[in-house]
Design a protein around this motif. Structure first.
Motif, PDB file in Angstrom:
ATOM      1  N   ALA A 124       0.819  -1.218   0.000  1.00 50.34           N
ATOM      2  CA  ALA A 124       0.000   0.000   0.000  1.00 50.34           C
ATOM      3  C   ALA A 124       0.847   1.260   0.000  1.00 50.34           C
ATOM      4  CB  ALA A 124      -0.932  -0.004   1.219  1.00 50.34           C
ATOM      5  N   VAL A 125       1.964   1.237   0.732  1.00 51.62           N
ATOM      6  CA  VAL A 125       2.782   2.454   0.860  1.00 51.62           C
ATOM      7  C   VAL A 125       4.074   2.380   0.044  1.00 51.62           C
ATOM      8  CG1 VAL A 125       1.831   2.998   3.119  1.00 51.62           C
ATOM      9  CG2 VAL A 125       3.890   1.599   2.985  1.00 51.62           C
ATOM     10  N   GLY A 126       4.222   1.314  -0.759  1.00 52.73           N
ATOM     11  CA  GLY A 126       5.359   1.226  -1.676  1.00 52.73           C
ATOM     12  C   GLY A 126       6.699   0.981  -1.006  1.00 52.73           C
ATOM     13  N   ARG A 127       6.740   0.126   0.013  1.00 53.37           N
ATOM     14  CA  ARG A 127       7.997  -0.195   0.692  1.00 53.37           C
ATOM     15  C   ARG A 127       8.668  -1.375  -0.008  1.00 53.37           C
ATOM     16  NH1 ARG A 127       7.509   4.264   2.089  1.00 53.37           N
ATOM     17  NH2 ARG A 127       7.228   5.052   4.222  1.00 53.37           N
ATOM     18  N   VAL A 128       9.492  -1.059  -1.004  1.00 56.80           N
ATOM     19  CA  VAL A 128      10.124  -2.086  -1.837  1.00 56.80           C
ATOM     20  C   VAL A 128      11.014  -3.033  -1.036  1.00 56.80           C
ATOM     21  CG1 VAL A 128      11.693  -2.460  -3.792  1.00 56.80           C
ATOM     22  CG2 VAL A 128       9.954  -0.658  -3.899  1.00 56.80           C
ATOM     23  N   PRO A 129      11.824  -2.569  -0.062  1.00 53.88           N
ATOM     24  CA  PRO A 129      12.674  -3.520   0.688  1.00 53.88           C
ATOM     25  C   PRO A 129      11.882  -4.649   1.343  1.00 53.88           C
ATOM     26  CG  PRO A 129      13.405  -1.280   1.099  1.00 53.88           C
ATOM     27  CD  PRO A 129      12.131  -1.173   0.328  1.00 53.88           C
ATOM     28  N   ILE A 130      10.708  -4.350   1.861  1.00 52.56           N
ATOM     29  CA  ILE A 130       9.909  -5.406   2.476  1.00 52.56           C
ATOM     30  C   ILE A 130       9.390  -6.364   1.417  1.00 52.56           C
ATOM     31  CG2 ILE A 130       7.728  -5.854   3.688  1.00 52.56           C
ATOM     32  CD1 ILE A 130       8.281  -3.427   5.399  1.00 52.56           C
ATOM     33  N   MET A 131       8.985  -5.862   0.254  1.00 50.40           N
ATOM     34  CA  MET A 131       8.533  -6.740  -0.823  1.00 50.40           C
ATOM     35  C   MET A 131       9.662  -7.645  -1.303  1.00 50.40           C
ATOM     36  SD  MET A 131       5.892  -4.498  -3.141  1.00 50.40           S
ATOM     37  CE  MET A 131       6.355  -2.803  -2.836  1.00 50.40           C
ATOM     38  N   GLU A 132      10.881  -7.109  -1.367  1.00 51.14           N
ATOM     39  CA  GLU A 132      12.018  -7.926  -1.782  1.00 51.14           C
ATOM     40  C   GLU A 132      12.304  -9.025  -0.761  1.00 51.14           C
ATOM     41  OE1 GLU A 132      14.188  -7.701  -4.679  1.00 51.14           O
ATOM     42  OE2 GLU A 132      12.313  -6.757  -5.310  1.00 51.14           O
ATOM     43  N   CYS A 133      12.209  -8.692   0.524  1.00 54.02           N
ATOM     44  CA  CYS A 133      12.400  -9.703   1.567  1.00 54.02           C
ATOM     45  C   CYS A 133      11.289 -10.746   1.518  1.00 54.02           C
ATOM     46  CB  CYS A 133      12.434  -9.042   2.947  1.00 54.02           C
ATOM     47  SG  CYS A 133      13.908  -8.046   3.277  1.00 54.02           S
ATOM     48  N   ALA A 134      10.066 -10.297   1.257  1.00 50.34           N
ATOM     49  CA  ALA A 134       8.945 -11.227   1.156  1.00 50.34           C
ATOM     50  C   ALA A 134       9.115 -12.162  -0.040  1.00 50.34           C
ATOM     51  CB  ALA A 134       7.630 -10.462   1.041  1.00 50.34           C
ATOM     52  N   ALA A 135       9.714 -11.667  -1.120  1.00 51.20           N
ATOM     53  CA  ALA A 135       9.981 -12.532  -2.286  1.00 51.20           C
ATOM     54  C   ALA A 135      10.922 -13.662  -1.902  1.00 51.20           C
ATOM     55  CB  ALA A 135      10.566 -11.704  -3.426  1.00 51.20           C
ATOM     56  N   THR A 136      11.963 -13.346  -1.142  1.00 50.07           N
ATOM     57  CA  THR A 136      12.890 -14.386  -0.679  1.00 50.07           C
ATOM     58  C   THR A 136      12.178 -15.353   0.255  1.00 50.07           C
ATOM     59  OG1 THR A 136      14.714 -12.811  -0.840  1.00 50.07           O
ATOM     60  CG2 THR A 136      15.094 -14.781   0.483  1.00 50.07           C
ATOM     61  N   TRP A 137      11.346 -14.830   1.144  1.00 53.65           N
ATOM     62  CA  TRP A 137      10.584 -15.676   2.063  1.00 53.65           C
ATOM     63  C   TRP A 137       9.703 -16.655   1.280  1.00 53.65           C
ATOM     64  CZ3 TRP A 137       5.494 -16.768   3.139  1.00 53.65           C
ATOM     65  CH2 TRP A 137       5.206 -17.315   4.382  1.00 53.65           C
ATOM     66  N   LEU A 138       9.041 -16.177   0.227  1.00 50.59           N
ATOM     67  CA  LEU A 138       8.184 -17.036  -0.586  1.00 50.59           C
ATOM     68  C   LEU A 138       8.989 -18.121  -1.298  1.00 50.59           C
ATOM     69  CD1 LEU A 138       5.823 -14.311  -2.094  1.00 50.59           C
ATOM     70  CD2 LEU A 138       5.089 -16.245  -0.694  1.00 50.59           C
ATOM     71  N   GLN A 139      10.234 -17.823  -1.606  1.00 50.43           N
ATOM     72  CA  GLN A 139      11.088 -18.796  -2.288  1.00 50.43           C
ATOM     73  C   GLN A 139      11.535 -19.913  -1.352  1.00 50.43           C
ATOM     74  OE1 GLN A 139      13.894 -16.375  -4.529  1.00 50.43           O
ATOM     75  NE2 GLN A 139      14.729 -18.224  -5.454  1.00 50.43           N
ATOM     76  N   ARG A 140      11.641 -19.626  -0.058  1.00 54.84           N
ATOM     77  CA  ARG A 140      12.254 -20.566   0.878  1.00 54.84           C
ATOM     78  C   ARG A 140      11.264 -21.275   1.790  1.00 54.84           C
ATOM     79  NH1 ARG A 140      17.212 -16.638   2.943  1.00 54.84           N
ATOM     80  NH2 ARG A 140      18.392 -16.618   0.975  1.00 54.84           N
ATOM     81  N   THR A 141      10.008 -20.883   1.747  1.00 48.53           N
ATOM     82  CA  THR A 141       9.028 -21.348   2.726  1.00 48.53           C
ATOM     83  C   THR A 141       8.116 -22.405   2.120  1.00 48.53           C
ATOM     84  OG1 THR A 141       9.095 -19.157   3.740  1.00 48.53           O
ATOM     85  CG2 THR A 141       7.250 -20.562   4.350  1.00 48.53           C
ATOM     86  N   HIS A 142       7.610 -23.277   2.967  1.00 52.61           N
ATOM     87  CA  HIS A 142       6.683 -24.318   2.525  1.00 52.61           C
ATOM     88  C   HIS A 142       5.510 -23.683   1.793  1.00 52.61           C
ATOM     89  CE1 HIS A 142       3.998 -27.751   2.551  1.00 52.61           C
ATOM     90  NE2 HIS A 142       4.942 -28.511   3.099  1.00 52.61           N
ATOM     91  N   ARG A 143       5.104 -24.313   0.707  1.00 56.47           N
ATOM     92  CA  ARG A 143       4.052 -23.734  -0.144  1.00 56.47           C
ATOM     93  C   ARG A 143       2.726 -23.546   0.589  1.00 56.47           C
ATOM     94  NH1 ARG A 143       3.171 -27.156  -5.206  1.00 56.47           N
ATOM     95  NH2 ARG A 143       5.424 -27.089  -5.231  1.00 56.47           N
ATOM     96  N   VAL A 144       2.459 -24.348   1.613  1.00 59.54           N
ATOM     97  CA  VAL A 144       1.221 -24.187   2.372  1.00 59.54           C
ATOM     98  C   VAL A 144       1.134 -22.792   2.977  1.00 59.54           C
ATOM     99  CG1 VAL A 144      -0.011 -24.956   4.442  1.00 59.54           C
ATOM    100  CG2 VAL A 144       0.942 -26.644   2.853  1.00 59.54           C
ATOM    101  N   TYR A 145       2.251 -22.295   3.493  1.00 64.94           N
ATOM    102  CA  TYR A 145       2.265 -20.962   4.092  1.00 64.94           C
ATOM    103  C   TYR A 145       2.342 -19.875   3.026  1.00 64.94           C
ATOM    104  CZ  TYR A 145       2.928 -23.474   8.443  1.00 64.94           C
ATOM    105  OH  TYR A 145       2.756 -24.320   9.510  1.00 64.94           O
ATOM    106  N   CYS A 146       2.973 -20.192   1.904  1.00 64.55           N
ATOM    107  CA  CYS A 146       3.032 -19.212   0.801  1.00 64.55           C
ATOM    108  C   CYS A 146       1.634 -18.895   0.279  1.00 64.55           C
ATOM    109  CB  CYS A 146       3.906 -19.749  -0.332  1.00 64.55           C
ATOM    110  SG  CYS A 146       5.653 -19.931   0.090  1.00 64.55           S
ATOM    111  N   VAL A 147       0.805 -19.921   0.115  1.00 61.28           N
ATOM    112  CA  VAL A 147      -0.538 -19.670  -0.413  1.00 61.28           C
ATOM    113  C   VAL A 147      -1.401 -18.961   0.634  1.00 61.28           C
ATOM    114  CG1 VAL A 147      -0.405 -21.599  -2.025  1.00 61.28           C
ATOM    115  CG2 VAL A 147      -1.447 -21.959   0.217  1.00 61.28           C
ATOM    116  N   ARG A 148      -1.082 -19.150   1.918  1.00 63.60           N
ATOM    117  CA  ARG A 148      -1.809 -18.400   2.958  1.00 63.60           C
ATOM    118  C   ARG A 148      -1.525 -16.902   2.846  1.00 63.60           C
ATOM    119  NH1 ARG A 148      -1.271 -20.943   8.890  1.00 63.60           N
ATOM    120  NH2 ARG A 148      -2.134 -18.879   9.322  1.00 63.60           N
ATOM    121  N   LEU A 149      -0.262 -16.562   2.628  1.00 64.94           N
ATOM    122  CA  LEU A 149       0.083 -15.154   2.433  1.00 64.94           C
ATOM    123  C   LEU A 149      -0.588 -14.608   1.172  1.00 64.94           C
ATOM    124  CD1 LEU A 149       1.632 -12.579   3.108  1.00 64.94           C
ATOM    125  CD2 LEU A 149       3.627 -13.550   1.940  1.00 64.94           C
ATOM    126  N   ALA A 150      -0.558 -15.401   0.096  1.00 64.91           N
ATOM    127  CA  ALA A 150      -1.181 -14.963  -1.155  1.00 64.91           C
ATOM    128  C   ALA A 150      -2.670 -14.701  -0.961  1.00 64.91           C
ATOM    129  CB  ALA A 150      -0.959 -16.016  -2.244  1.00 64.91           C
TER     130      ALA A 150
END
Length: 466
Positions: A124-150
């Motif tokens: 919402a506020v355009g905080r790119v560093p958090i989105m970049e960290c979240a991208a790494t989190w999505l790459q490393r985390t079990h898909r069950v939790y990834c789809v919960r975030l999605a």
């Protein structure tokens, strides 16, 4: 870090959380500067995070610390500022991991709740560093939790807040890595097995526009991933291509089913038709496949790395067979319409399989294709694909990489004595047009689902089926 607990206990919940974030930032900076490889946050620090940020009580008998809604909003703003002001990506990633890497304990539910709110605010506020960290989190985390975030993000931007879709749409330019992982997560979440698991039209429109603007967007995770064999089996796929193919193939029948259910339930709400969107999405996916030969050859991976795996394709053909059976059983007066939609789904499957094989995304033999398609009804285009020659690759003696999250299946050396065939067409490839009909004798055109392109530049000689 363990010695600051006593100083945090007397503070109110927001003040304690803010103080801990400050000390966590200093601690991780020192950890990175020490040169320790790999830098790892100790257990006591993780326990402090759980107690003072996630509010998991250290002592079972102690009353839980709770934040008010206003305090939680203030904490999210503090976290956004903390990540924005930290200029070192390594420190940001370690800090994000300390806060949100799942530990397999009761605090994980609090982690997921806070993570969903933080990432939603960052968008919402355009905080790119958090989105970049979240991208790494999505790459490393079990898909069950990834789809919960999605699901949290889709609910926030496509359901709960009217008019907020453009805000989510901007992530493709602000953080392409996160956008790619988000697409992979939502195509994993929405598998079209039910109305609830059918993607909202706003989400579908968004993804179609992203791919039309930049087809390479869905390859970003693959292009930026180190080539190793340690991708967890439980993680998201390396690209969303498999999920997007599933959407396009199942859509004609799945959306017809959901539309009938809505009418049965008395819903008369008028919505834009999904058919043209899935037609455009299918074309974009085929265009992505056609980008792969150059990319795979540059990496020395053509014929060695399959971005489409046989196991999920087998699941797709099984689902499609079930949908076709259901359509036949419930068909009465609209049999011609149902037949057209069924043939459209089969045409799309055939096109995706052929273009994926021709461009190195799918490594399998025609026998493998016949095995997974054995339960499907006859379709001329699919029959052509299954009866074509076995694919060969330039690096025929090179073993395939076991990089994908799923077991790699590759018959590259199944006929090593035969000459290799070039992976690219020897004549110019024609740009596909969405109004071309795959086979004149079996048109797949439909007013809601326009005919799909057959790519005449794809190399497979016609051989009559027996």
């Amino acid at each position: 870090m363990g010695d600051i607990r006593q100083s945090l206990l007397p503070r109110d919940v927001l003040s304690a959380a803010k103080e801990l974030l400050y000390h966590l930032d200093i601690y991780i900076c020192n950890l990175v500067q020490s040169g320790r490889q790999p830098p790892q946050v100790d257990t006591k620090t993780l326990e402090l995070v759980e107690e003072f940020i996630l509010h998991a009580p250290k002592d079972r008998n102690a009353p839980p610390r709770r934040m008010s809604a206003l305090q939680e909003l203030q904490l999210l703003e503090i976290m956004c500022s903390c990540f924005q002001e930290q200029s070192r990506d390594t420190v940001r990633q370690l800090m994000f991991s300390a806060l949100f890497s799942l530990q397999g304990n009761q605090a994980d539910e609090s982690r997921m709740a806070l993570l969903g709110k933080l990432v939603s605010m960052a968008i919402a506020v355009g905080r790119v560093p958090i989105m970049e960290c979240a991208a790494t989190w999505l790459q490393r985390t079990h898909r069950v939790y990834c789809v919960r975030l999605a699901r949290v993000l889709v609910d926030d931007y496509c359901s709960l807040v009217p008019g907020s879709v453009p805000t989510l749409q901007n992530i493709h330019s602000s953080s392409p890595r996160f956008c790619c992982q988000f697409i992979t997560a939502v195509t994993t979440l929405y598998d079209l097995t039910s109305e609830e698991l059918t993607p909202p039209l706003e989400l579908l429109q968004m993804i179609v526009s992203w791919l039309q603007d930049d087809p390479r967007l869905v390859l970003i995770t693959f292009l930026n991933s180190p080539l190793s064999g340690n991708q967890p089996i439980s993680s998201l796929d390396l690209t969303p291509l498999g999920g997007l193919v599933r959407w396009c193939v199942k859509a004609p029948l799945a959306y017809r089913r959901d539309k009938k259910q809505a009418l049965t339930n008395g819903s008369t709400e008028s919505e834009p038709e999904a058919g043209p969107l899935f037609s455009a999405l299918h074309l974009s996916v085929l265009q992505v496949f056609m980008l792969l030969p150059n990319i795979l050859n540059e990496k020395g991976l053509f014929g060695r790395l399959a971005l489409l795996q046989m196991e999920p394709l087998a699941a797709l053909t099984s689902d499609l067979s079930r949908l076709l059976d259901q359509a036949d059983k419930h068909t009465h007066s609209s049999s011609a319409d149902t037949h057209t939609l069924s043939q459209l789904a089969l045409d799309r499957l055939a096109q995706a399989l052929q273009v994926a094989m021709a461009n190195g995304a799918l490594l399998c033999s025609r026998e493998d294709l016949r095995a997974i398609c054995s339960r499907l009804p006859h379709n001329n285009l699919l029959q052509l694909v299954m009866s074509g020659p076995v694919m060969y690759y330039n690096n025929i003696h090179t073993p395939p990489l076991a990089f994908s999250p799923h077991a790699s299946h590759s018959p590259i050396a199944s006929h090593p004595t035969h000459p290799t065939h070039p992976p690219h067409p020897t004549h110019p490839t024609h740009t596909p047009h969405p109004t071309h009909t795959p086979l004149a004798s079996h048109p797949s055109s439909h007013p809601q689902y326009p005919a799909q392109p057959f790519l005449s530049g794809m190399p497979f000689p016609f051989r009559p089926s027996h």
